[in-house]
Design a protein around this motif. Structure first.
Motif, PDB file in Angstrom:
ATOM      1  N   ALA A 105      33.379  59.875   2.782  1.00  0.00           N
ATOM      2  CA  ALA A 105      32.150  60.154   2.043  1.00  0.00           C
ATOM      3  C   ALA A 105      31.107  59.060   2.193  1.00  0.00           C
ATOM      4  N   HIS A 106      31.555  57.817   2.188  1.00  0.00           N
ATOM      5  CA  HIS A 106      30.606  56.705   2.207  1.00  0.00           C
ATOM      6  C   HIS A 106      29.695  56.726   3.426  1.00  0.00           C
ATOM      7  N   TYR A 107      30.215  57.144   4.581  1.00  0.00           N
ATOM      8  CA  TYR A 107      29.397  57.112   5.778  1.00  0.00           C
ATOM      9  C   TYR A 107      28.277  58.158   5.729  1.00  0.00           C
ATOM     10  N   TYR A 108      28.534  59.287   5.091  1.00  0.00           N
ATOM     11  CA  TYR A 108      27.462  60.260   4.874  1.00  0.00           C
ATOM     12  C   TYR A 108      26.433  59.700   3.904  1.00  0.00           C
ATOM     13  N   PHE A 109      26.907  58.952   2.909  1.00  0.00           N
ATOM     14  CA  PHE A 109      25.976  58.313   1.986  1.00  0.00           C
ATOM     15  C   PHE A 109      25.053  57.356   2.742  1.00  0.00           C
ATOM     16  N   THR A 110      25.644  56.493   3.561  1.00  0.00           N
ATOM     17  CA  THR A 110      24.839  55.559   4.353  1.00  0.00           C
ATOM     18  C   THR A 110      23.850  56.310   5.238  1.00  0.00           C
ATOM     19  N   HIS A 111      24.344  57.382   5.867  1.00  0.00           N
ATOM     20  CA  HIS A 111      23.461  58.164   6.734  1.00  0.00           C
ATOM     21  C   HIS A 111      22.299  58.737   5.928  1.00  0.00           C
ATOM     22  N   GLY A 112      22.584  59.200   4.717  1.00  0.00           N
ATOM     23  CA  GLY A 112      21.519  59.718   3.872  1.00  0.00           C
ATOM     24  C   GLY A 112      20.482  58.663   3.541  1.00  0.00           C
ATOM     25  N   VAL A 113      20.936  57.455   3.262  1.00  0.00           N
ATOM     26  CA  VAL A 113      19.995  56.372   2.948  1.00  0.00           C
ATOM     27  C   VAL A 113      19.099  56.068   4.145  1.00  0.00           C
ATOM     28  N   THR A 114      19.679  56.039   5.344  1.00  0.00           N
ATOM     29  CA  THR A 114      18.869  55.744   6.535  1.00  0.00           C
ATOM     30  C   THR A 114      17.887  56.874   6.823  1.00  0.00           C
ATOM     31  N   LEU A 115      18.321  58.111   6.627  1.00  0.00           N
ATOM     32  CA  LEU A 115      17.420  59.252   6.851  1.00  0.00           C
ATOM     33  C   LEU A 115      16.278  59.237   5.842  1.00  0.00           C
ATOM     34  N   ASP A 116      16.592  58.868   4.600  1.00  0.00           N
ATOM     35  CA  ASP A 116      15.560  58.754   3.574  1.00  0.00           C
ATOM     36  C   ASP A 116      14.558  57.668   3.946  1.00  0.00           C
ATOM     37  N   ALA A 117      15.062  56.551   4.472  1.00  0.00           N
ATOM     38  CA  ALA A 117      14.176  55.457   4.885  1.00  0.00           C
ATOM     39  C   ALA A 117      13.233  55.895   6.000  1.00  0.00           C
ATOM     40  N   LEU A 118      13.707  56.819   6.838  1.00  0.00           N
ATOM     41  CA  LEU A 118      12.880  57.336   7.930  1.00  0.00           C
ATOM     42  C   LEU A 118      11.917  58.431   7.467  1.00  0.00           C
ATOM     43  N   GLY A 119      12.062  58.858   6.216  1.00  0.00           N
ATOM     44  CA  GLY A 119      11.207  59.916   5.696  1.00  0.00           C
ATOM     45  C   GLY A 119      11.712  61.314   5.962  1.00  0.00           C
ATOM     46  N   HIS A 120      12.970  61.445   6.358  1.00  0.00           N
ATOM     47  CA  HIS A 120      13.556  62.761   6.645  1.00  0.00           C
ATOM     48  C   HIS A 120      14.273  63.258   5.390  1.00  0.00           C
ATOM     49  N   ALA A 121      13.501  63.715   4.427  1.00  0.00           N
ATOM     50  CA  ALA A 121      14.047  64.026   3.115  1.00  0.00           C
ATOM     51  C   ALA A 121      15.078  65.150   3.159  1.00  0.00           C
ATOM     52  N   ASP A 122      14.801  66.205   3.898  1.00  0.00           N
ATOM     53  CA  ASP A 122      15.723  67.343   3.929  1.00  0.00           C
ATOM     54  C   ASP A 122      17.071  66.948   4.537  1.00  0.00           C
ATOM     55  N   GLN A 123      17.027  66.207   5.627  1.00  0.00           N
ATOM     56  CA  GLN A 123      18.271  65.774   6.262  1.00  0.00           C
ATOM     57  C   GLN A 123      19.021  64.780   5.369  1.00  0.00           C
ATOM     58  N   ALA A 124      18.271  63.913   4.695  1.00  0.00           N
ATOM     59  CA  ALA A 124      18.899  62.956   3.778  1.00  0.00           C
ATOM     60  C   ALA A 124      19.596  63.700   2.651  1.00  0.00           C
ATOM     61  N   ARG A 125      18.938  64.718   2.126  1.00  0.00           N
ATOM     62  CA  ARG A 125      19.528  65.517   1.046  1.00  0.00           C
ATOM     63  C   ARG A 125      20.840  66.148   1.505  1.00  0.00           C
ATOM     64  N   GLN A 126      20.863  66.669   2.703  1.00  0.00           N
ATOM     65  CA  GLN A 126      22.089  67.281   3.225  1.00  0.00           C
ATOM     66  C   GLN A 126      23.214  66.250   3.340  1.00  0.00           C
ATOM     67  N   ALA A 127      22.871  65.057   3.808  1.00  0.00           N
ATOM     68  CA  ALA A 127      23.888  64.008   3.955  1.00  0.00           C
ATOM     69  C   ALA A 127      24.459  63.609   2.596  1.00  0.00           C
ATOM     70  N   PHE A 128      23.599  63.463   1.590  1.00  0.00           N
ATOM     71  CA  PHE A 128      24.083  63.113   0.252  1.00  0.00           C
ATOM     72  C   PHE A 128      24.964  64.215  -0.323  1.00  0.00           C
ATOM     73  N   MET A 129      24.590  65.468  -0.055  1.00  0.00           N
ATOM     74  CA  MET A 129      25.384  66.584  -0.570  1.00  0.00           C
ATOM     75  C   MET A 129      26.775  66.616   0.065  1.00  0.00           C
ATOM     76  N   ILE A 130      26.851  66.298   1.354  1.00  0.00           N
ATOM     77  CA  ILE A 130      28.162  66.239   2.008  1.00  0.00           C
ATOM     78  C   ILE A 130      28.980  65.088   1.431  1.00  0.00           C
ATOM     79  N   SER A 131      28.324  63.954   1.219  1.00  0.00           N
ATOM     80  CA  SER A 131      29.016  62.805   0.636  1.00  0.00           C
ATOM     81  C   SER A 131      29.601  63.160  -0.728  1.00  0.00           C
TER      82      SER A 131
END
Length: 237
Positions: free
Chosen positions: A158-184
């Motif tokens: 789970a943690h790696y999806y969380f990290t991925h979500g944080v990086t996607l959010d930093a890039l401004g990719h909100a939809d993809q970040a949301r998906q990563a957090f949901m998987i986490s």
């Protein structure tokens, strides 16, 4: 952990060990596993003073110092381990974490990449690269790539999806970040930090400081010396 469980843990670790240093490090690791880092440090200090040439002892000490928020001492211990065994990725990653906490971001990134070079198939080190870059507040695309690599290496963590979500959010990719957090959260539903990040992304909560949490494990959740602060990257200030 009860006293009986502690004795059993020590017995398991000491079994097969022969030198006083090996036994001393094993006992300190058992105390650390008991979530008693101060006692573990107190036990380990004279062991390393008597035999300072044991890298495993310095790696354990570095982890203990991080839990105790003694970051300078953690970095010193990690550097001692690196000098003894330059190719051990654990000490490189611990040094990277300490350097991040000290605000020495360029060095932290370099150390994290060194760990990846030594052991490129270990997701932990790619995760450390991602957080070192995020803390440095730059190269978000490289951070996202590192986080994505960690997910690919351990897709059930789970943690790696969380990290991925944080990086996607930093890039401004909100939809993809949301998906990563949901998987986490699907993998680890009770993670309050991921819950909060997703709520912030959905506009349901205000972004605020995230507190550190103790008692988890990092830098290898397997093996005798696999103890330390828990996934501290999730709680990076």
């Amino acid at each position: 952990m009860t006293d009986v469980e502690l004795k059993d843990s020590v017995a398991q670790r000491v079994g097969g060990l022969t030198t006083p240093t090996e036994i001393g490090v094993a006992r300190a690791a058992a105390l650390f596993e008991r979530v008693d880092p101060a006692a573990a440090a107190q036990h380990l200090e004279p062991v390393l003073a008597a035999d300072p040439e044991v890298a495993a002892g310095w790696i354990l000490m570095a982890r203990i110092r991080l839990v105790l928020d003694e970051v300078d001492k953690a970095l010193d211990a990690a550097n001692r381990a690196i000098a003894l065994e330059p190719a051990d990725p654990r000490s490189l990653a611990i040094a990277s974490r300490a350097l991040t906490l000290l605000g020495r971001h360029e060095e932290a990134v370099t150390m994290a990449y060194r760990a990846v070079i030594v052991e490129p198939k270990n997701a932990l080190w790619h995760d450390r690269v991602a957080w070192a870059l995020l803390a440095a507040d730059r190269q978000y695309a490289d951070a996202e790539q590192a986080a994505r690599t960690a997910v690919g290496l351990e897709p059930d963590e789970a943690h790696y999806y969380f990290t991925h979500g944080v990086t996607l959010d930093a890039l401004g990719h909100a939809d993809q970040a949301r998906q990563a957090f949901m998987i986490s959260l699907r993998l680890e539903p009770e993670n309050p930090v991921a819950q909060h990040r997703l709520a912030v992304l959905n506009g349901e909560a205000a972004k605020g400081p995230e507190k550190k949490k103790r008692g988890w494990k990092v830098f290898g959740r397997r093996g005798a010396e696999a103890n330390g602060p828990a996934r501290p990257e999730e709680f990076l200030p």
